[in-house]
Design a protein around this motif. Structure first.
Motif, PDB file in Angstrom:
ATOM      1  N   MET A  18       0.767  -1.126   0.115  1.00 52.59           N
ATOM      2  CA  MET A  18       0.024  -0.002   0.037  1.00 52.59           C
ATOM      3  C   MET A  18       0.805   1.155  -0.094  1.00 52.59           C
ATOM      4  SD  MET A  18      -2.860   1.262   2.949  1.00 52.59           S
ATOM      5  CE  MET A  18      -1.556   0.805   4.217  1.00 52.59           C
ATOM      6  N   ARG A  19       0.658   1.976  -1.039  1.00 47.60           N
ATOM      7  CA  ARG A  19       1.482   3.142  -1.064  1.00 47.60           C
ATOM      8  C   ARG A  19       0.773   4.390  -0.511  1.00 47.60           C
ATOM      9  NH1 ARG A  19       2.046   7.198  -5.679  1.00 47.60           N
ATOM     10  NH2 ARG A  19       4.039   7.912  -5.308  1.00 47.60           N
ATOM     11  N   ARG A  20       1.455   5.136   0.376  1.00 43.64           N
ATOM     12  CA  ARG A  20       1.131   6.313   1.161  1.00 43.64           C
ATOM     13  C   ARG A  20       1.634   7.564   0.802  1.00 43.64           C
ATOM     14  NH1 ARG A  20      -2.410   6.022   5.202  1.00 43.64           N
ATOM     15  NH2 ARG A  20      -2.022   4.061   5.939  1.00 43.64           N
ATOM     16  N   GLU A  21       1.081   8.730   0.609  1.00 41.71           N
ATOM     17  CA  GLU A  21       1.581   9.865   0.132  1.00 41.71           C
ATOM     18  C   GLU A  21       1.360  10.847   1.468  1.00 41.71           C
ATOM     19  OE1 GLU A  21       0.345  11.505  -3.634  1.00 41.71           O
ATOM     20  OE2 GLU A  21       0.388   9.659  -4.513  1.00 41.71           O
ATOM     21  N   HIS A  22       2.467  11.414   1.725  1.00 39.39           N
ATOM     22  CA  HIS A  22       2.391  12.521   3.106  1.00 39.39           C
ATOM     23  C   HIS A  22       2.426  13.970   2.456  1.00 39.39           C
ATOM     24  CE1 HIS A  22       2.422   9.112   5.847  1.00 39.39           C
ATOM     25  NE2 HIS A  22       3.346   8.722   5.030  1.00 39.39           N
ATOM     26  N   GLU A  23       1.874  14.740   3.123  1.00 38.15           N
ATOM     27  CA  GLU A  23       1.969  16.308   2.575  1.00 38.15           C
ATOM     28  C   GLU A  23       1.681  16.994   3.977  1.00 38.15           C
ATOM     29  OE1 GLU A  23       0.246  19.405  -0.596  1.00 38.15           O
ATOM     30  OE2 GLU A  23      -0.610  17.452  -0.427  1.00 38.15           O
ATOM     31  N   THR A  24       2.369  18.060   4.163  1.00 39.45           N
ATOM     32  CA  THR A  24       2.407  19.042   5.267  1.00 39.45           C
ATOM     33  C   THR A  24       1.686  20.398   4.554  1.00 39.45           C
ATOM     34  OG1 THR A  24       4.178  17.952   6.449  1.00 39.45           O
ATOM     35  CG2 THR A  24       3.148  20.113   7.190  1.00 39.45           C
ATOM     36  N   LEU A  25       0.634  20.887   5.253  1.00 44.07           N
ATOM     37  CA  LEU A  25       0.120  21.940   4.773  1.00 44.07           C
ATOM     38  C   LEU A  25      -0.134  23.001   5.944  1.00 44.07           C
ATOM     39  CD1 LEU A  25      -3.000  20.378   2.852  1.00 44.07           C
ATOM     40  CD2 LEU A  25      -0.881  21.452   1.798  1.00 44.07           C
ATOM     41  N   PHE A  26      -0.123  24.229   5.814  1.00 39.44           N
ATOM     42  CA  PHE A  26      -0.164  25.427   6.621  1.00 39.44           C
ATOM     43  C   PHE A  26      -1.075  26.439   6.073  1.00 39.44           C
ATOM     44  CE2 PHE A  26       4.122  23.870   7.110  1.00 39.44           C
ATOM     45  CZ  PHE A  26       4.358  23.798   8.652  1.00 39.44           C
ATOM     46  N   TRP A  27      -1.997  26.845   6.835  1.00 42.37           N
ATOM     47  CA  TRP A  27      -3.189  27.827   6.769  1.00 42.37           C
ATOM     48  C   TRP A  27      -2.701  28.902   7.718  1.00 42.37           C
ATOM     49  CZ3 TRP A  27      -5.153  22.859   6.072  1.00 42.37           C
ATOM     50  CH2 TRP A  27      -5.649  22.568   4.602  1.00 42.37           C
ATOM     51  N   ARG A  28      -2.934  30.317   7.343  1.00 44.97           N
ATOM     52  CA  ARG A  28      -2.779  31.279   8.266  1.00 44.97           C
ATOM     53  C   ARG A  28      -4.226  31.801   8.421  1.00 44.97           C
ATOM     54  NH1 ARG A  28      -2.514  37.027   7.854  1.00 44.97           N
ATOM     55  NH2 ARG A  28      -2.619  36.629   5.455  1.00 44.97           N
ATOM     56  N   ARG A  29      -4.475  32.333   9.583  1.00 40.51           N
ATOM     57  CA  ARG A  29      -5.761  32.783   9.616  1.00 40.51           C
ATOM     58  C   ARG A  29      -5.793  34.322   9.305  1.00 40.51           C
ATOM     59  NH1 ARG A  29      -9.805  30.575  13.578  1.00 40.51           N
ATOM     60  NH2 ARG A  29     -11.013  32.468  13.120  1.00 40.51           N
ATOM     61  N   THR A  30      -6.755  34.902   8.677  1.00 40.92           N
ATOM     62  CA  THR A  30      -6.728  36.408   8.036  1.00 40.92           C
ATOM     63  C   THR A  30      -7.675  37.304   8.893  1.00 40.92           C
ATOM     64  OG1 THR A  30      -8.496  35.857   6.429  1.00 40.92           O
ATOM     65  CG2 THR A  30      -6.180  35.726   5.880  1.00 40.92           C
ATOM     66  N   ASP A  31      -8.272  36.728   9.889  1.00 40.06           N
ATOM     67  CA  ASP A  31      -9.359  37.525  10.740  1.00 40.06           C
ATOM     68  C   ASP A  31      -8.838  37.633  12.049  1.00 40.06           C
ATOM     69  OD1 ASP A  31      -9.782  34.885  11.247  1.00 40.06           O
ATOM     70  OD2 ASP A  31     -11.700  34.970  11.491  1.00 40.06           O
ATOM     71  N   VAL A  32      -8.027  36.594  12.465  1.00 43.98           N
ATOM     72  CA  VAL A  32      -7.454  36.712  14.005  1.00 43.98           C
ATOM     73  C   VAL A  32      -6.068  36.191  13.794  1.00 43.98           C
ATOM     74  CG1 VAL A  32      -9.505  36.591  15.219  1.00 43.98           C
ATOM     75  CG2 VAL A  32      -8.401  34.673  14.728  1.00 43.98           C
TER      76      VAL A  32
END
Length: 192
Positions: free
Chosen positions: A1-15
């Motif tokens: 079983m092949r598993r793909e990993h990714e790291t994502l970042f989100w910044r809040r724009t209201d606070v």
């Protein structure tokens, strides 16, 4: 079983706030582990973990919130035709299609991936809305309107009726920009 990993970042724009999310996709499951740190509501850290089907339907959501000397936790699990919250069946949530956690844009991906791709199409659904500030769960309704291949309009028809926001997404339906609330950011290159 092949598993793909990714790291994502989100910044809040209201606070002031930031989310770091680890996405792990394989042929049989999608796993999400994330931490949100935010200064609103007295400042808090919220960890959320999702288990999804390969077609991005939530099977479970675990949420832990740390605030000013307070630690709370809740778990939502899909059952046949309904949902359990902290192990108790919630008939008021029967028919709700997905959980929606207020402090992250990742859960918008689940209905976005099911919204028809032709411009002008829409999808309306009920959700198990989890308020990250109060750690409560209530039924709510929302609509996604397709504006283009990578643009949608989110319209709240439930608990926050009248709220609407334009969404920009990538090819997988993950939020790039959520008007008024979130934007994806890239981390600075690490030191070698």
């Amino acid at each position: 079983m092949r598993r793909e990993h990714e790291t994502l970042f989100w910044r809040r724009t209201d606070v002031q706030g930031l989310e770091r999310l680890l996405l792990s996709v394989s042929t049989d499951v999608v796993l999400i582990k994330s931490t949100v740190v935010c200064v609103e509501d007295g400042g808090y850290r919220l960890d959320h973990r999702w288990t999804l089907t390969p077609d991005w339907r939530a099977l479970s959501l675990d949420v832990e919130r740390w605030g000013a000397a307070v630690h709370t936790r809740l778990t939502i699990e899909r059952t046949d035709g309904g949902w359990k919250v902290d192990g108790a069946r919630r008939v008021d949530l029967d028919g709700a299609e997905e959980p929606d956690l207020s402090v992250t844009p990742v859960c918008n991906t689940f209905p976005i991936r099911r919204t028809p791709v032709n411009e002008g199409a829409s999808l309306t659904l009920d959700t198990c809305f989890v308020d990250g500030a109060t750690m409560t769960v209530a039924r709510s309704r929302q609509r996604y309107e397709r504006l283009g291949p990578d643009r949608l309009r989110y319209v709240d028809l439930g608990l926050s009726a009248g709220f609407a926001a334009d969404l920009q997404v990538d090819g997988r339906g993950l939020i790039v920009r959520y008007q008024h609330m979130f934007e994806r950011i890239e981390p600075s290159p690490g030191l070698i």
